[in-house]
Design a protein around this motif. Structure first.
Motif, PDB file in Angstrom:
ATOM      1  N   HIS A  84       0.872  -1.175   0.000  1.00 17.68           N
ATOM      2  CA  HIS A  84       0.000   0.000   0.000  1.00 17.68           C
ATOM      3  C   HIS A  84       0.904   1.218   0.000  1.00 17.68           C
ATOM      4  O   HIS A  84       1.901   1.235   0.681  1.00 17.68           O
ATOM      5  CB  HIS A  84      -0.865   0.026   1.252  1.00 17.68           C
ATOM      6  CG  HIS A  84      -1.808  -1.112   1.355  1.00 17.68           C
ATOM      7  ND1 HIS A  84      -3.061  -1.093   0.808  1.00 17.68           N
ATOM      8  CD2 HIS A  84      -1.678  -2.325   1.920  1.00 17.68           C
ATOM      9  CE1 HIS A  84      -3.664  -2.236   1.040  1.00 17.68           C
ATOM     10  NE2 HIS A  84      -2.849  -3.009   1.712  1.00 17.68           N
ATOM     11  N   ASN A 275      -8.019  -4.208  -7.892  1.00 21.31           N
ATOM     12  CA  ASN A 275      -6.791  -4.143  -7.098  1.00 21.31           C
ATOM     13  C   ASN A 275      -5.819  -3.084  -7.616  1.00 21.31           C
ATOM     14  O   ASN A 275      -5.166  -2.400  -6.822  1.00 21.31           O
ATOM     15  CB  ASN A 275      -6.101  -5.512  -7.096  1.00 21.31           C
ATOM     16  CG  ASN A 275      -6.662  -6.413  -6.021  1.00 21.31           C
ATOM     17  OD1 ASN A 275      -6.639  -6.067  -4.850  1.00 21.31           O
ATOM     18  ND2 ASN A 275      -7.195  -7.552  -6.414  1.00 21.31           N
ATOM     19  N   MET A 278      -6.755   0.253  -6.280  1.00 19.59           N
ATOM     20  CA  MET A 278      -6.600   0.372  -4.831  1.00 19.59           C
ATOM     21  C   MET A 278      -5.135   0.638  -4.453  1.00 19.59           C
ATOM     22  O   MET A 278      -4.844   1.429  -3.575  1.00 19.59           O
ATOM     23  CB  MET A 278      -7.061  -0.921  -4.130  1.00 19.59           C
ATOM     24  CG  MET A 278      -8.522  -1.281  -4.324  1.00 19.59           C
ATOM     25  SD  MET A 278      -9.647  -0.193  -3.440  1.00 19.59           S
ATOM     26  CE  MET A 278     -10.440   0.618  -4.820  1.00 19.59           C
ATOM     27  N   VAL A 279      -4.217  -0.075  -5.143  1.00 20.87           N
ATOM     28  CA  VAL A 279      -2.803   0.066  -4.769  1.00 20.87           C
ATOM     29  C   VAL A 279      -2.131   1.252  -5.442  1.00 20.87           C
ATOM     30  O   VAL A 279      -1.059   1.672  -5.007  1.00 20.87           O
ATOM     31  CB  VAL A 279      -1.983  -1.213  -5.081  1.00 20.87           C
ATOM     32  CG1 VAL A 279      -2.452  -2.372  -4.219  1.00 20.87           C
ATOM     33  CG2 VAL A 279      -2.036  -1.579  -6.558  1.00 20.87           C
TER      34      VAL A 279
ATOM     35  N   SER B 164     -16.094  -6.594  -6.064  1.00 22.01           N
ATOM     36  CA  SER B 164     -15.298  -7.732  -5.591  1.00 22.01           C
ATOM     37  C   SER B 164     -14.936  -7.614  -4.114  1.00 22.01           C
ATOM     38  O   SER B 164     -14.936  -6.518  -3.538  1.00 22.01           O
ATOM     39  CB  SER B 164     -13.997  -7.806  -6.389  1.00 22.01           C
ATOM     40  OG  SER B 164     -13.175  -6.695  -6.056  1.00 22.01           O
ATOM     41  N   CYS B 166     -11.996  -8.027  -3.255  1.00 23.36           N
ATOM     42  CA  CYS B 166     -10.671  -7.395  -3.289  1.00 23.36           C
ATOM     43  C   CYS B 166     -10.710  -5.940  -2.811  1.00 23.36           C
ATOM     44  O   CYS B 166      -9.782  -5.480  -2.149  1.00 23.36           O
ATOM     45  CB  CYS B 166     -10.097  -7.451  -4.696  1.00 23.36           C
ATOM     46  SG  CYS B 166      -9.861  -9.126  -5.314  1.00 23.36           S
ATOM     47  N   ILE B 167     -11.758  -5.219  -3.162  1.00 27.06           N
ATOM     48  CA  ILE B 167     -11.821  -3.814  -2.754  1.00 27.06           C
ATOM     49  C   ILE B 167     -11.872  -3.720  -1.233  1.00 27.06           C
ATOM     50  O   ILE B 167     -11.153  -2.925  -0.614  1.00 27.06           O
ATOM     51  CB  ILE B 167     -13.016  -3.103  -3.440  1.00 27.06           C
ATOM     52  CG1 ILE B 167     -12.724  -2.967  -4.936  1.00 27.06           C
ATOM     53  CG2 ILE B 167     -13.295  -1.742  -2.801  1.00 27.06           C
ATOM     54  CD1 ILE B 167     -13.748  -2.168  -5.718  1.00 27.06           C
ATOM     55  N   LYS B 170      -8.412  -4.611   0.190  1.00 27.50           N
ATOM     56  CA  LYS B 170      -7.437  -3.521   0.142  1.00 27.50           C
ATOM     57  C   LYS B 170      -7.825  -2.411   1.117  1.00 27.50           C
ATOM     58  O   LYS B 170      -6.968  -1.827   1.769  1.00 27.50           O
ATOM     59  CB  LYS B 170      -7.341  -2.963  -1.275  1.00 27.50           C
ATOM     60  CG  LYS B 170      -6.600  -3.870  -2.247  1.00 27.50           C
ATOM     61  CD  LYS B 170      -5.113  -3.878  -1.997  1.00 27.50           C
ATOM     62  CE  LYS B 170      -4.356  -4.755  -2.981  1.00 27.50           C
ATOM     63  NZ  LYS B 170      -4.608  -6.198  -2.846  1.00 27.50           N
TER      64      LYS B 170
END
Ligand code: SF4
Ligand code: SF4
Ligand code: SF4
Lengths: 382, 256
Positions: A84, A275, A278-279, B164, B166-167, B170
């Motif tokens: 992150h 993903n 998010m990252v 998902s 996944c969100i 995270k």
């Protein structure tokens, strides 16, 4: 933070000096955050001195793959970038923006949660990450409306940069002109040299606040040889990038190819899991959730990270505008690498490689761009 | 004060876990009881107030001819009907019968199979009647249940995301187990649990069923890269949400 030009030759501190630096920052009331080992990964977390750092560890990053490995030395910062980014501190994943209560007279009182902004000291910020903060700062701080909470957190942050000594397998900051050497935007910048018996840090001062902190840490002026050795570290890193992205004419390349067959190809592989967004340290999209409670007397608005990969994100009356994976991936990559330039005057990508490493199926935007570049179809459809 | 809306809770083929989530809302239970009239909820009280009901929560799947009729009566008495949990929204674990011949199971399990009156399939409530809202999960997340009831009372849309896992993973700050080599169903699974399993270093099991836009073949290809075979994939997809269409199709693609 008052940006000054870094001193030319800099100063030298040892591992004890680094420990002292962290103590001074904690003593000045900073919430000290830096790299730490958790769950077989290097993550940015609250740290308590040098003992918290991933001493002697490095990361191996490839598309969709990540693993820790032992180093042969005791480097504190001998890895590429954490999972992150610092985004999670400056732009928290979930934040209550306001709450509202209906009083007995029926009047509605709205209150903003009291938040004394966290005063962060970020330890080990890479050059690409400094650039990412500047890119995200444009979104949140410039323009007609300022996100005041974000701005307060960013302005209050003390930044200890680290010049990368090794590029990760998915890094491409050289292509994006964002690294590997931090040139500005820090209070102090370290270059770590952990060679055999020797272990020291070259320190450059980037601000008055940085100078004031360094004054409380035992240090000596760097010799010309030491300054040269530190420079060589950055040069070596620059020549060892895991990846490259040809940015020549990239805005037109992507904007002119909305119907390229490569978008179908990537849509077949992409999970729309989000993903990558998010990252990504520059992705800034959020949604707001409105909640009322069972009594109907209390309500709150919560802001959460959102992504252009969700259906809700492009939902307007009647349905989602981007209902196919093809259109969602195209939106993400074209916005990041092309439309961002129109919108914010900069690329949205700093070449940190996170979206490549942390994509569960290893989709690599540098490869996607290369494929379009190799056979542009010029299918502009307006 | 205005009349409180009447709430009914109905049970079909299920384990009771989802409706117990409502009883498990310790902090909110009094508020629920204050906001709605719990008119028909046999798990909580034997006192039953007659319909019609403003809000019906339906747990469980349809597995018998009798239940197939009963759900019609429930619908007829309900202004707003919400199905809760994997059984009600996808057919549940008992939908494994749909992949085989139910008569073989009956013969193997019951001493007197002639007394068993059952359907060949276990199906979601929405396969039988129109449903106003589906809340996924095995079991459902009680905070989401309170959110759905609160939203119903306020006449607003529930803030329940269909993206998902996944969100959430995270947002929670987890390290992705899939990228570290453990196959995970998170990328194709509907959010709602808060990414519990990855937080404990396990792959997601898909308890909340398919997310809004699941790309099943892309995920299972990566599972194979990580060492899973067709049988592993079929097994993981054939659990609580086995009969949810994307999971069903993908598990059948791995028949050998
Ligand atoms: S797009 Fe990818 S490489 Fe570029 S800044 Fe975002 S996460 Fe890093
Ligand atoms: S590119 Fe990768 S990380 Fe991004 S949505 Fe697609 S599969 Fe997920
Ligand atoms: S651990 Fe699973 S749910 Fe979490 S990000 Fe990785 S693939 Fe998604």
């Amino acid at each position: 933070m008052q940006a000054l030009k870094a001193d030319n030759s800099g100063f030298v501190i040892g591992p004890d000096g680094l420990q002292r630096l962290l103590e001074v920052l904690a003593g000045e009331g900073y919430r000290v955050v830096g790299p730490a080992l958790r769950d077989d990964a290097i993550v940015y977390d609250d740290i308590d001195g040098v003992a918290s750092l991933p001493v002697g560890w490095t990361d191996r990053q490839e598309p969709g793959r990540y693993a820790l490995e032992r180093r042969e030395d005791n480097a504190c910062f001998g890895y590429a970038v954490g999972l992150h980014s610092w985004k999670k501190f400056l732009f928290p994943p979930a934040e209550t923006l306001w709450t509202a209560q209906r009083g007995s007279d029926g009047a509605i009182a709205v209150s903003t949660p009291e938040r004394a902004p966290d005063k962060f000291a970020f330890i080990g910020v890479r050059s690409c990450e400094i650039h990412a903060m500047a890119v995200q700062g444009r979104v949140f701080e410039e323009g007609p409306y300022t996100d005041t909470a974000y701005a307060a957190r960013r302005a209050g942050a003390f930044i200890v940069a680290v010049n990368c000594a090794e590029a990760g397998g998915t890094c491409f900051c050289v292509s994006m002109e964002t690294g590997p050497r931090a040139e500005q935007g820090f209070d102090l910048a370290l270059t770590e040299l952990a060679d055999g018996a020797e272990h020291w840090f070259l320190v450059e001062v980037g601000s008055e606040a940085g100078r004031a902190v360094l004054e409380q840490v035992p240090h000596v002026p760097a010799t010309a040889e030491q300054a040269e050795a530190a420079r060589a570290v950055s040069e070596r890193t620059a020549s060892g990038m895991g990846r490259g992205l040809d940015t020549q004419g990239i805005k037109d390349l992507l904007q002119d190819n909305p119907e390229h067959s490569r978008w179908d190809d990537v849509a077949e592989r992409c999970l729309s899991c989000a993903n990558c967004t998010m990252v990504c340290p520059t992705c800034f999209c959020s949604t707001v959730e409105e909640h009322s409670d069972l009594t109907g007397e209390n309500a709150q608005r919560v802001r959460k990270w959102d992504s252009c990969f969700t259906m809700d994100y492009s939902y307007i009356h009647g349905g989602s505008v981007r209902s196919s994976a093809r259109s969602r991936y195209r939106q993400w990559m074209t916005h990041k690498l092309a439309n961002w330039i129109d919108q914010f005057g900069t690329s949205g990508c700093v070449g940190c490689g996170r979206c490549i490493t942390w994509c569960p199926v290893g989709i690599d935007l540098t490869e996607e761009v290369a494929a379009i570049r190799a056979a542009p179809e010029e299918g502009r459809s307006r | 004060m205005a009349r409180r809306p009447k709430l009914a809770v109905w049970k079909f083929a299920s384990c009771d876990g989802c409706q117990l989530s409502l009883l498990d809302c310790e902090d909110e239970l009094l508020a629920v009881a204050g906001a709605v009239e719990i008119a028909n909820f046999p798990e909580a009280s034997s006192a039953v107030v007659e319909g019609p009901y403003d809000l019906s929560l339906v747990e469980g799947s349809i597995t018998t001819p009798h239940d197939a009729q009963r759900i019609q009566a429930v619908r007829a008495q309900s202004k707003f009907l919400v199905t809760i949990g994997a059984c009600a929204t996808a057919g549940g674990i008992q939908a494994l019968r749909n992949f085989a011949d139910v008569k073989d199971f009956i013969a193997a399990v019951y001493a007197s199979p002639q007394f068993i009156d059952t359907l060949a399939t276990s199906t979601a409530i929405s396969a039988h009647i129109p449903v106003d809202y589906e809340l996924h999960g095995c079991p459902i997340n009680k905070a989401q249940l309170v959110e759905v009831i609160s939203a119903f009372l306020a006449g607003r849309k529930p803030a329940v995301a269909a993206h998902s896992v996944c969100i959430e993973c995270k947002q929670r700050g987890n390290v992705c187990v899939m990228v570290q080599g453990t196959p995970c169903l998170g990328p194709v699974t509907h959010a709602g649990c808060g990414a519990i399993c990855p937080a404990y270093r396990r792959g997601c099991y898909g308890c909340y069923g398919p997310m809004e836009t699941p790309n099943m073949p892309a995920l299972t290809r990566e599972w194979c890269e990580l060492g899973a075979d067709g049988r592993d994939i079929q097994r993981v997809l054939r659990s609580f949400n086995a009969w949810a269409e994307p999971f069903r199709q993908e598990s059948e693609a791995h028949d050998d």
